[in-house]
Design an enzyme around this catalytic site. Sequence first.
Site, mmCIF file in Angstrom:
data_model
loop_
_atom_site.group_PDB
_atom_site.id
_atom_site.type_symbol
_atom_site.label_atom_id
_atom_site.label_comp_id
_atom_site.label_asym_id
_atom_site.label_seq_id
_atom_site.Cartn_x
_atom_site.Cartn_y
_atom_site.Cartn_z
ATOM 1 N N SER A 1 2.382 15.679 7.016
ATOM 2 C CA SER A 1 1.249 16.192 7.049
ATOM 3 C C SER A 1 1.049 18.201 7.807
ATOM 4 O O SER A 1 2.005 18.344 8.340
ATOM 5 C CB SER A 1 0.133 15.213 7.876
ATOM 6 N N TYR B 1 -1.385 9.954 16.167
ATOM 7 C CA TYR B 1 -1.008 10.912 15.124
ATOM 8 C C TYR B 1 -0.505 12.168 14.321
ATOM 9 O O TYR B 1 0.455 12.561 14.151
ATOM 10 C CB TYR B 1 -2.938 11.362 13.636
HETATM 11 P P1 NAP Z 1 -3.420 5.504 2.053
HETATM 12 O O1 NAP Z 1 -4.116 5.024 1.007
HETATM 13 O O2 NAP Z 1 -3.496 4.569 3.138
HETATM 14 O O3 NAP Z 1 -1.976 4.471 1.948
HETATM 15 C C1 NAP Z 1 -1.130 4.181 2.595
HETATM 16 C C2 NAP Z 1 0.431 3.489 1.590
HETATM 17 O O4 NAP Z 1 1.063 3.584 3.007
HETATM 18 C C3 NAP Z 1 -0.178 2.268 1.130
HETATM 19 O O5 NAP Z 1 0.025 2.373 0.599
HETATM 20 C C4 NAP Z 1 -0.304 1.350 2.321
HETATM 21 O O6 NAP Z 1 0.484 -0.328 1.751
HETATM 22 C C5 NAP Z 1 1.064 1.580 3.201
HETATM 23 N N1 NAP Z 1 1.665 1.293 4.187
HETATM 24 C C6 NAP Z 1 0.912 1.472 5.256
HETATM 25 N N2 NAP Z 1 1.705 0.967 6.086
HETATM 26 C C7 NAP Z 1 2.730 0.085 5.534
HETATM 27 C C8 NAP Z 1 4.076 -0.093 6.206
HETATM 28 N N3 NAP Z 1 3.836 -1.318 7.695
HETATM 29 N N4 NAP Z 1 4.997 -1.044 5.128
HETATM 30 C C9 NAP Z 1 4.982 -0.510 3.869
HETATM 31 N N5 NAP Z 1 3.886 0.007 4.299
HETATM 32 C C10 NAP Z 1 2.926 0.427 4.395
HETATM 33 O O7 NAP Z 1 -3.341 6.584 2.868
HETATM 34 P P2 NAP Z 1 -2.471 8.091 2.092
HETATM 35 O O8 NAP Z 1 -3.554 9.385 2.094
HETATM 36 O O9 NAP Z 1 -1.751 7.304 0.695
HETATM 37 O O10 NAP Z 1 -0.885 8.597 2.759
HETATM 38 C C11 NAP Z 1 0.587 8.490 2.783
HETATM 39 C C12 NAP Z 1 0.644 9.061 3.548
HETATM 40 O O11 NAP Z 1 0.810 10.679 3.408
HETATM 41 C C13 NAP Z 1 0.656 9.217 4.602
HETATM 42 O O12 NAP Z 1 2.386 8.900 5.475
HETATM 43 C C14 NAP Z 1 -0.197 10.162 5.378
HETATM 44 O O13 NAP Z 1 0.110 10.379 6.733
HETATM 45 C C15 NAP Z 1 -0.125 11.604 4.243
HETATM 46 N N6 NAP Z 1 -0.411 12.306 4.922
HETATM 47 C C16 NAP Z 1 -2.043 11.757 4.565
HETATM 48 C C17 NAP Z 1 -2.863 12.850 4.549
HETATM 49 C C18 NAP Z 1 -4.293 12.500 3.947
HETATM 50 O O14 NAP Z 1 -5.475 13.384 4.127
HETATM 51 N N7 NAP Z 1 -4.483 11.916 2.942
HETATM 52 C C19 NAP Z 1 -2.758 14.249 4.920
HETATM 53 C C20 NAP Z 1 -1.361 14.666 5.062
HETATM 54 C C21 NAP Z 1 -0.566 13.149 4.813
HETATM 55 P P3 NAP Z 1 0.669 -1.597 1.966
HETATM 56 O O15 NAP Z 1 -1.028 -1.388 3.020
HETATM 57 O O16 NAP Z 1 0.175 -2.305 1.194
HETATM 58 O O17 NAP Z 1 1.540 -1.997 3.046
#
Ligand code: NAP
Length: 243
Positions: free
Chosen positions: A131, A144
């Site tokens: 990120s 975070y």
């Molecule tokens: P999201 O929609 O909340 O998805 C998060 C995913 O992680 C879900 O599929 C969840 O699945 C999984 N997860 C959470 N805890 C887990 C665990 N203990 N074991 C296995 N899977 C787990 O968020 P997203 O935005 O797609 O985020 C994906 C990545 O992008 C993250 O690393 C986040 O930090 C990064 N990111 C996001 C943003 C943003 O603005 N959205 C920006 C920069 C980086 P389950 O709950 O089914 O396990």
Amino acid sequence: MSKRTAVITGASAGIGEATARALAKAGLHVVLGARRLDRLEKLADEVSGTAHVLDVTDPSSVAAFVQQIPQCHVLVNNAGGARGLERVVDADEDHWRWMWEVNVLGTLRMTKALLPKLIESGDGHVVSVTSVAGYEVYDGGSGYTSAKHAQSALHRTLRSEHLGDPVRITEIVPGMVETEFSANRFDGDTERAANVYRGLTPLTAEDVAEVIAFAVTRPSHVNLDQIVLKPRAQYNGSRAHRE
Ligand code: NAP
């Protein structure tokens, strides 16, 4: 199995789900991991992939998951997220523990477990979704940002440690992406979550997935080390232009 295999963690929602679709479209066999198996199975049906339950914070779950994977060419370390927005003085240790477990130790466990298979494939690739929070700090974000800094440091170390091995290492560094990320961060408060994206056009999960698919489908000798992508209206983690 003749297709290249990509393992995607956190494939039940957001960026991971979109990445599974994009990589399947690019011709890879996708293996999906997350805790919500019902969502994964639906997606696996759609993309002719494989779904296995996975909790990256639990070493025995990671071991059981990896045991079911005969070969692996691409690992996308995507599972992760944020909890809360407390200043250091009010830091919630449970939030910190969750963020470090899923983002940092989760990436460590999955990478450690699959690196032998990635190298054995003769053409491996580790993609980690960090990120802009891995490069910046902002008020209330220390749990975070510190976890994302650590995940990024761990990921980048691989590039040097595996120089000479047949494995590529790519860091994806997104800014604001509209997913369930903010609702999860704010414990289901969707109004507060919507406010994060107010007055601008954020990235979509598909925008990030397309970039991941681009990196993965370059010829084997081409390593995209780091890709930073943000909405046009976002300057950094704490400054954006809102209409
Ligand atoms: P999201 O929609 O909340 O998805 C998060 C995913 O992680 C879900 O599929 C969840 O699945 C999984 N997860 C959470 N805890 C887990 C665990 N203990 N074991 C296995 N899977 C787990 O968020 P997203 O935005 O797609 O985020 C994906 C990545 O992008 C993250 O690393 C986040 O930090 C990064 N990111 C996001 C943003 C943003 O603005 N959205 C920006 C920069 C980086 P389950 O709950 O089914 O396990």
